[in-house]
Design a protein around this motif. Sequence first.
Motif, mmCIF file in Angstrom:
data_model
loop_
_atom_site.group_PDB
_atom_site.id
_atom_site.type_symbol
_atom_site.label_atom_id
_atom_site.label_comp_id
_atom_site.label_asym_id
_atom_site.label_seq_id
_atom_site.Cartn_x
_atom_site.Cartn_y
_atom_site.Cartn_z
ATOM 1 N N MET A 267 100.810 63.788 66.305
ATOM 2 C CA MET A 267 101.154 63.707 64.908
ATOM 3 C C MET A 267 102.602 63.238 64.770
ATOM 4 N N ILE A 268 102.821 62.372 63.804
ATOM 5 C CA ILE A 268 104.155 61.834 63.556
ATOM 6 C C ILE A 268 104.924 62.807 62.675
ATOM 7 N N LYS A 269 106.124 63.144 63.120
ATOM 8 C CA LYS A 269 106.968 64.023 62.319
ATOM 9 C C LYS A 269 107.578 63.207 61.180
ATOM 10 N N GLN A 270 107.403 63.683 59.964
ATOM 11 C CA GLN A 270 107.895 62.975 58.800
ATOM 12 C C GLN A 270 109.335 63.371 58.538
ATOM 13 N N THR A 271 110.249 62.493 58.912
ATOM 14 C CA THR A 271 111.654 62.736 58.640
ATOM 15 C C THR A 271 112.176 61.573 57.813
ATOM 16 N N ALA A 272 112.847 61.913 56.766
ATOM 17 C CA ALA A 272 113.443 60.897 55.913
ATOM 18 C C ALA A 272 114.788 61.417 55.435
ATOM 19 N N SER A 273 115.717 60.499 55.267
ATOM 20 C CA SER A 273 117.017 60.886 54.742
ATOM 21 C C SER A 273 117.477 59.804 53.774
ATOM 22 N N PRO A 274 118.234 60.198 52.766
ATOM 23 C CA PRO A 274 118.729 59.185 51.834
ATOM 24 C C PRO A 274 119.693 58.204 52.507
ATOM 25 N N GLU A 275 120.392 58.661 53.545
ATOM 26 C CA GLU A 275 121.288 57.756 54.280
ATOM 27 C C GLU A 275 120.497 56.653 54.967
ATOM 28 N N ARG A 276 119.385 57.017 55.577
ATOM 29 C CA ARG A 276 118.536 56.029 56.249
ATOM 30 C C ARG A 276 117.982 55.023 55.252
ATOM 31 N N ILE A 277 117.567 55.513 54.099
ATOM 32 C CA ILE A 277 117.017 54.623 53.079
ATOM 33 C C ILE A 277 118.102 53.681 52.558
#
Length: 119
Positions: A1-11
Amino acid sequence: MIKQTASPERISLGVGLCAIMLAALPRYIAGGHETRQTLVLLGAAAIAAVMAVQWRWLDKAGRQRLPRLLLRLAGLLALGLALVFSGYSLFGTAHSWAVSLSHGATLGLLLYAVTLWRR
């Protein structure tokens, strides 16, 4: 399973990457490089799609921080453009406006990435 990580910096970095890719388009249009033009557009579309998925994964706090980061990105892109255009005009380096636009956008994104790294 893929861990869902998101950050506004990455975006915001992804948005900046799309911006500098689009800023490079006038160079390729003026030079008649249709293949490079197509590749840049495909790359920007792919990055935009990934950033859209990242935005969907972003939590509420991250979505509230993103506009401020995008505003800072826009400011540093403008600063990069101003520095490059003034530097080229000050030192008399003969570059076309399309090359200066591309270099300025790249400098702005680098400045933005450094400010993110420092925090």
